[in-house]
Write a protein that holds these residues in place. Sequence first.
Motif, PDB file in Angstrom:
ATOM      1  N   THR A 103      -2.506   6.889   0.541  1.00 37.17           N
ATOM      2  CA  THR A 103      -2.836   6.204  -0.709  1.00 37.17           C
ATOM      3  C   THR A 103      -4.336   6.288  -0.935  1.00 37.17           C
ATOM      4  O   THR A 103      -5.108   5.815  -0.099  1.00 37.17           O
ATOM      5  CB  THR A 103      -2.393   4.723  -0.646  1.00 37.17           C
ATOM      6  OG1 THR A 103      -0.991   4.671  -0.373  1.00 37.17           O
ATOM      7  CG2 THR A 103      -2.692   3.999  -1.943  1.00 37.17           C
ATOM      8  N   PRO A 104      -4.774   6.885  -2.035  1.00 32.23           N
ATOM      9  CA  PRO A 104      -6.212   6.985  -2.302  1.00 32.23           C
ATOM     10  C   PRO A 104      -6.879   5.610  -2.372  1.00 32.23           C
ATOM     11  O   PRO A 104      -6.251   4.631  -2.794  1.00 32.23           O
ATOM     12  CB  PRO A 104      -6.285   7.680  -3.662  1.00 32.23           C
ATOM     13  CG  PRO A 104      -4.963   8.340  -3.840  1.00 32.23           C
ATOM     14  CD  PRO A 104      -3.969   7.504  -3.097  1.00 32.23           C
ATOM     15  N   VAL A 105      -8.141   5.582  -1.970  1.00 35.92           N
ATOM     16  CA  VAL A 105      -8.915   4.342  -1.959  1.00 35.92           C
ATOM     17  C   VAL A 105     -10.154   4.511  -2.814  1.00 35.92           C
ATOM     18  O   VAL A 105     -10.897   5.488  -2.658  1.00 35.92           O
ATOM     19  CB  VAL A 105      -9.358   3.974  -0.525  1.00 35.92           C
ATOM     20  CG1 VAL A 105     -10.242   2.731  -0.517  1.00 35.92           C
ATOM     21  CG2 VAL A 105      -8.169   3.805   0.398  1.00 35.92           C
TER      22      VAL A 105
ATOM     23  N   VAL B  60      -2.987   3.570  -5.911  1.00 41.06           N
ATOM     24  CA  VAL B  60      -4.406   3.495  -5.527  1.00 41.06           C
ATOM     25  C   VAL B  60      -4.695   2.126  -4.925  1.00 41.06           C
ATOM     26  O   VAL B  60      -4.197   1.106  -5.406  1.00 41.06           O
ATOM     27  CB  VAL B  60      -5.333   3.696  -6.754  1.00 41.06           C
ATOM     28  CG1 VAL B  60      -6.804   3.697  -6.343  1.00 41.06           C
ATOM     29  CG2 VAL B  60      -4.981   4.959  -7.514  1.00 41.06           C
ATOM     30  N   SER B  61      -5.541   2.113  -3.909  1.00 36.17           N
ATOM     31  CA  SER B  61      -6.016   0.867  -3.310  1.00 36.17           C
ATOM     32  C   SER B  61      -7.476   0.647  -3.725  1.00 36.17           C
ATOM     33  O   SER B  61      -8.264   1.600  -3.746  1.00 36.17           O
ATOM     34  CB  SER B  61      -5.915   0.975  -1.786  1.00 36.17           C
ATOM     35  OG  SER B  61      -6.495  -0.134  -1.156  1.00 36.17           O
ATOM     36  N   ILE B  62      -7.804  -0.601  -4.051  1.00 34.08           N
ATOM     37  CA  ILE B  62      -9.181  -0.945  -4.437  1.00 34.08           C
ATOM     38  C   ILE B  62      -9.778  -1.869  -3.383  1.00 34.08           C
ATOM     39  O   ILE B  62      -9.162  -2.862  -2.994  1.00 34.08           O
ATOM     40  CB  ILE B  62      -9.230  -1.679  -5.797  1.00 34.08           C
ATOM     41  CG1 ILE B  62      -8.619  -0.843  -6.906  1.00 34.08           C
ATOM     42  CG2 ILE B  62     -10.669  -2.067  -6.142  1.00 34.08           C
ATOM     43  CD1 ILE B  62      -8.534  -1.576  -8.241  1.00 34.08           C
ATOM     44  N   ARG B  63     -10.992  -1.545  -2.944  1.00 33.98           N
ATOM     45  CA  ARG B  63     -11.750  -2.422  -2.029  1.00 33.98           C
ATOM     46  C   ARG B  63     -13.067  -2.733  -2.736  1.00 33.98           C
ATOM     47  O   ARG B  63     -14.068  -2.048  -2.563  1.00 33.98           O
ATOM     48  CB  ARG B  63     -11.973  -1.720  -0.688  1.00 33.98           C
ATOM     49  CG  ARG B  63     -12.575  -2.600   0.381  1.00 33.98           C
ATOM     50  CD  ARG B  63     -11.594  -3.604   0.898  1.00 33.98           C
ATOM     51  NE  ARG B  63     -12.231  -4.414   1.945  1.00 33.98           N
ATOM     52  CZ  ARG B  63     -11.663  -5.428   2.526  1.00 33.98           C
ATOM     53  NH1 ARG B  63     -10.436  -5.780   2.204  1.00 33.98           N
ATOM     54  NH2 ARG B  63     -12.296  -6.104   3.445  1.00 33.98           N
ATOM     55  N   ASN B  64     -13.061  -3.773  -3.564  1.00 30.45           N
ATOM     56  CA  ASN B  64     -14.200  -4.111  -4.427  1.00 30.45           C
ATOM     57  C   ASN B  64     -15.047  -5.229  -3.823  1.00 30.45           C
ATOM     58  O   ASN B  64     -15.311  -6.237  -4.463  1.00 30.45           O
ATOM     59  CB  ASN B  64     -13.665  -4.519  -5.815  1.00 30.45           C
ATOM     60  CG  ASN B  64     -14.772  -4.675  -6.824  1.00 30.45           C
ATOM     61  OD1 ASN B  64     -15.737  -3.929  -6.820  1.00 30.45           O
ATOM     62  ND2 ASN B  64     -14.638  -5.658  -7.690  1.00 30.45           N
TER      63      ASN B  64
ATOM     64  N   LEU C  36       0.822  -1.212   0.000  1.00 31.33           N
ATOM     65  CA  LEU C  36       0.000   0.000   0.000  1.00 31.33           C
ATOM     66  C   LEU C  36       0.856   1.262   0.000  1.00 31.33           C
ATOM     67  O   LEU C  36       0.446   2.289  -0.542  1.00 31.33           O
ATOM     68  CB  LEU C  36      -0.930   0.012   1.216  1.00 31.33           C
ATOM     69  CG  LEU C  36      -2.057  -1.000   1.195  1.00 31.33           C
ATOM     70  CD1 LEU C  36      -2.775  -1.028   2.546  1.00 31.33           C
ATOM     71  CD2 LEU C  36      -3.028  -0.703   0.065  1.00 31.33           C
ATOM     72  N   ASP C  37       2.025   1.175   0.581  1.00 35.07           N
ATOM     73  CA  ASP C  37       2.924   2.326   0.644  1.00 35.07           C
ATOM     74  C   ASP C  37       3.595   2.609  -0.700  1.00 35.07           C
ATOM     75  O   ASP C  37       4.132   3.687  -0.903  1.00 35.07           O
ATOM     76  CB  ASP C  37       3.988   2.080   1.720  1.00 35.07           C
ATOM     77  CG  ASP C  37       4.703   3.356   2.130  1.00 35.07           C
ATOM     78  OD1 ASP C  37       4.112   4.456   2.014  1.00 35.07           O
ATOM     79  OD2 ASP C  37       5.862   3.255   2.577  1.00 35.07           O
TER      80      ASP C  37
END
Length: 176
Positions: free
Chosen positions: A116-118, A94-98, A89-90
């Motif tokens: 980090t944008p989500v 972008v992080s995705i939580r689908n 994540l660092d």
Amino acid sequence: TVIEDKLSSFSENYQLTFSTNAFNRTIDKNGDEIYGIEMLIPLFTKHSDYALIISDPSGAYSEYFKDQNITVPINIHIINYPHSYFEILDRVDVSIRNTSTDGDPLSIKESLFLGTPVIASNVVSRHSDCILYSRDSLSNDFETIIELLKSHTINSPIKDGSIEVFKLYQQFFGNI
């Protein structure tokens, strides 16, 4: 390490690097895959100018894709052994939580803590700094989400609460 090399390669060769995570391939009560990773394969196949790191220390997705003869394109890398998702994540954009259902996921808190944008499915209430989308329309809305990311800022970052927890612990138990 292999992970660092892959992240460096993705950063150099793709417009944006995304990450998503799951511990195991799991199905919800409606028969949907909870983490939505299977939905991301065709999305990133279509959008080959973006990269995706899939964190699955259980190895279940790699096995499933192999068993189902699902080809994973070169812009997607699955990490199918134990590792630190926090470190990934660092290093991603972008992080995705689908997810099809959720609780209060640590990965969102860690992402926002790191700046980090989500982007996250709107299946539950999410932190105000997440960019939300309808899981059913992610494929259609992906370019719109990318545009939103360009001007997105994290306004309410997550704070490290460990110091407060430590102080509270000391209050009750003293210095040990």
